[in-house]
Design a protein around this motif. Structure first.
Motif, PDB file in Angstrom:
ATOM      1  N   UNK A 171      -3.258   4.426  -4.250  1.00 10.79           N
ATOM      2  CA  UNK A 171      -2.772   3.051  -4.177  1.00 10.79           C
ATOM      3  C   UNK A 171      -1.890   2.840  -2.946  1.00 10.79           C
ATOM      4  N   UNK A 172      -1.016   3.810  -2.646  1.00 10.05           N
ATOM      5  CA  UNK A 172      -0.150   3.706  -1.465  1.00 10.05           C
ATOM      6  C   UNK A 172      -0.989   3.677  -0.191  1.00 10.05           C
ATOM      7  N   UNK A 173      -2.016   4.528  -0.127  1.00  8.26           N
ATOM      8  CA  UNK A 173      -2.885   4.547   1.053  1.00  8.26           C
ATOM      9  C   UNK A 173      -3.619   3.221   1.209  1.00  8.26           C
ATOM     10  N   UNK A 174      -4.050   2.649   0.088  1.00 10.30           N
ATOM     11  CA  UNK A 174      -4.742   1.362   0.160  1.00 10.30           C
ATOM     12  C   UNK A 174      -3.803   0.252   0.597  1.00 10.30           C
ATOM     13  N   UNK A 175      -2.565   0.251   0.066  1.00 11.94           N
ATOM     14  CA  UNK A 175      -1.601  -0.791   0.437  1.00 11.94           C
ATOM     15  C   UNK A 175      -1.179  -0.682   1.894  1.00 11.94           C
ATOM     16  N   UNK A 176      -1.240   0.521   2.460  1.00 11.99           N
ATOM     17  CA  UNK A 176      -0.853   0.675   3.866  1.00 11.99           C
ATOM     18  C   UNK A 176      -1.855  -0.007   4.801  1.00 11.99           C
ATOM     19  N   UNK A 177      -3.102  -0.124   4.355  1.00  8.63           N
ATOM     20  CA  UNK A 177      -4.115  -0.747   5.182  1.00  8.63           C
ATOM     21  C   UNK A 177      -4.627   0.131   6.304  1.00  8.63           C
ATOM     22  N   UNK A 178      -4.197   1.380   6.364  1.00  9.89           N
ATOM     23  CA  UNK A 178      -4.618   2.299   7.414  1.00  9.89           C
ATOM     24  C   UNK A 178      -5.808   3.110   6.885  1.00  9.89           C
ATOM     25  N   UNK A 179      -6.968   2.863   7.441  1.00  5.90           N
ATOM     26  CA  UNK A 179      -8.178   3.534   6.954  1.00  5.90           C
ATOM     27  C   UNK A 179      -8.084   5.042   7.166  1.00  5.90           C
ATOM     28  N   UNK A 229      -9.785   5.811  -7.749  1.00  6.51           N
ATOM     29  CA  UNK A 229      -9.414   4.700  -8.628  1.00  6.51           C
ATOM     30  C   UNK A 229      -8.104   4.082  -8.175  1.00  6.51           C
ATOM     31  N   UNK A 230      -7.168   4.925  -7.722  1.00  7.14           N
ATOM     32  CA  UNK A 230      -5.936   4.389  -7.168  1.00  7.14           C
ATOM     33  C   UNK A 230      -6.195   3.510  -5.958  1.00  7.14           C
ATOM     34  N   UNK A 231      -7.130   3.925  -5.085  1.00 10.61           N
ATOM     35  CA  UNK A 231      -7.533   3.069  -3.968  1.00 10.61           C
ATOM     36  C   UNK A 231      -8.092   1.742  -4.454  1.00 10.61           C
TER      37      UNK A 231
END
Length: 421
Positions: A54-62, A102-104
């Motif tokens: 989820x943190x990686x997804x919220x960062x927006x950095x692929x 799933x977190x993503x």
């Protein structure tokens, strides 16, 4: 204000990811074990992996998302390598990587992510029953049948053209869809017979046999009565209950060849099925010597029996399609009278053939719909008379007198409700 809304949205994503990770992790923690042989991950690892996604997804950095996935995959590979158990598996490792993904997903579709977490947790929790089902209950013939059915539904069906080849009939996809529906019905009947074999349930066994052929079930029960098995009322109860399958199949065939008829025929079919079920249940309840099990012998399933017979389903589909063509020719020659004649002739062989033949010609509300309904009602009446005749020939007068009222009553219920609509 905008920043506050973004904060709450991010908080919701993190909370969803944490909940999904905890759900999966709690199940894995119960099976993790203790000591040096314990499994790779438990409740904390799953929760952190999901939060990391989820943190990686919220960062927006692929790039960060890819690195996170690689990190979790490396952990899973290392955990599998250090596993010293006698039977190392990869279930936990795959589930941990799924927790990260799933977190993503929580950042884009929290509802789908939660649904996936529930499905994954269910699969993890059902380890024992699933292993027992696959290794002990499921037979090789059933596996082969499932593969054939999947190939027809997922590979062959989409490749066929979806258009009539001649005057509104002979649609290849409709024909194959009918074959698939017949195979599914046979498969359900097979599973029903296997489940009911140990329970010796007369009522449900008769209905399961009726999905193959209600007329054949009536004849079989009548011949058993002539050979001294059971009583007239017991056999008749099973015979009438097999007619429930007939009415359900009428709805299935209608939905297959002309789906717009489903809403029109559903209530009459349910009314007829309720009458047949009530009548057959009453006969079985009040039967003399009610402990007799009339259909146990006919519903026994030999080991490694396939779930269906593809040849039989193909022949039935060919019969239904051929009757549709014949009725179309009669309609072109004699109009509505030709439809009625064709339906009555088809009903002598199979009521589902008559259903497919008449309903394919008109949708509800069309000018020819009234003629199609009248032809269907006449066909059901002819089919009911045919079943009563079969009961008399196979089981004698006492059997026929017990079967006929139930067959005629459920037919009258179907026709009456359809006429009132």
């Amino acid at each position: 204000m905008h920043d506050l809304q973004g904060f709450y949205a991010a908080l919701a994503v993190l909370a969803s990811a944490l909940g999904c990770g905890l759900l999966m992790g709690i199940e894995r923690e119960r099976r993790k074990g203790e000591g040096p042989r314990r499994a790779l991950a438990g409740v904390r690892s799953f929760a952190l992996a999901s939060l990391m996604g989820a943190v990686a997804a919220l960062s927006g950095v692929v790039a960060l998302q890819v690195v996170g996935a690689g990190f979790v995959a490396a952990l899973c590979a290392a955990g599998y390598w250090r596993d010293r158990s006698d039977d190392p598996g990869v279930t936990t490792e795959i589930a941990l990587l799924l927790a990260y993904l799933i977190g993503l997903m929580c950042a884009t579709d929290r509802l789908l992510a939660a649904a996936l977490a529930v499905v994954v947790t269910g699969l993890l929790a059902l380890r024992g029953p699933l292993h027992q089902f696959a290794s002990q209950w499921l037979q090789p013939g059933e596996v082969r049948s499932a593969l054939v059915l999947a190939a027809l539904a997922l590979l062959v069906f989409p490749l066929l053209p979806d258009r009539p080849l001649w005057q509104g009939v002979l649609n290849p996809q409709v024909v194959l869809r009918l074959v698939i529906v017949l195979l599914l019905i046979q498969s359900l009947a097979h599973v029903g017979r296997r489940l009911l074999q140990a329970r010796h349930a007369v009522a449900l066994s008769a209905m399961a046999s009726g999905f193959v052929s209600s007329t054949a079930t009536i004849a079989s029960l009548g011949m058993q009565l002539r050979s001294g098995q059971g009583t007239a009322r017991t056999q008749a109860g099973g015979a009438v209950l097999s007619c429930v399958a007939t009415l359900l199949q009428v709805v299935v065939v209608a939905a297959t060849v002309q789906p717009s008829w489903l809403g029109r025929l559903l209530l009459p079919a349910l009314a007829g099925a309720c009458v047949a079920g009530a009548w057959g249940g009453w006969l079985l309840r009040d039967a003399e010597g009610g402990a007799t099990v009339p259909v146990a012998a006919t519903t026994a399933v030999a080991p490694d029996t396939p779930m269906f017979k593809l040849r039989d389903a193909a022949l039935i589909a060919a019969l239904l399609t051929g009757i549709q063509v014949g009725v179309q020719l009669l309609v072109g020659w004699l109009g509505d009278a030709g439809m009625l004649i064709g339906a009555l002739l088809a009903a002598l062989a199979d009521v589902h053939a008559a259903t497919a033949a008449v309903l394919v010609h008109a949708a509800p509300g069309a000018p020819a719909a009234a003629g199609a309904e009248h032809a269907l009602m006449a066909a059901l009446c002819v089919h009911a008379a045919s079943k009563c005749t079969v009961a008399w020939v196979s089981g004698g007068g006492a059997y026929a007198r017990a079967v006929a009222p139930g067959v005629l009553a459920h037919t009258a219920a179907f026709v009456g409700v359809l006429a009132l609509l």
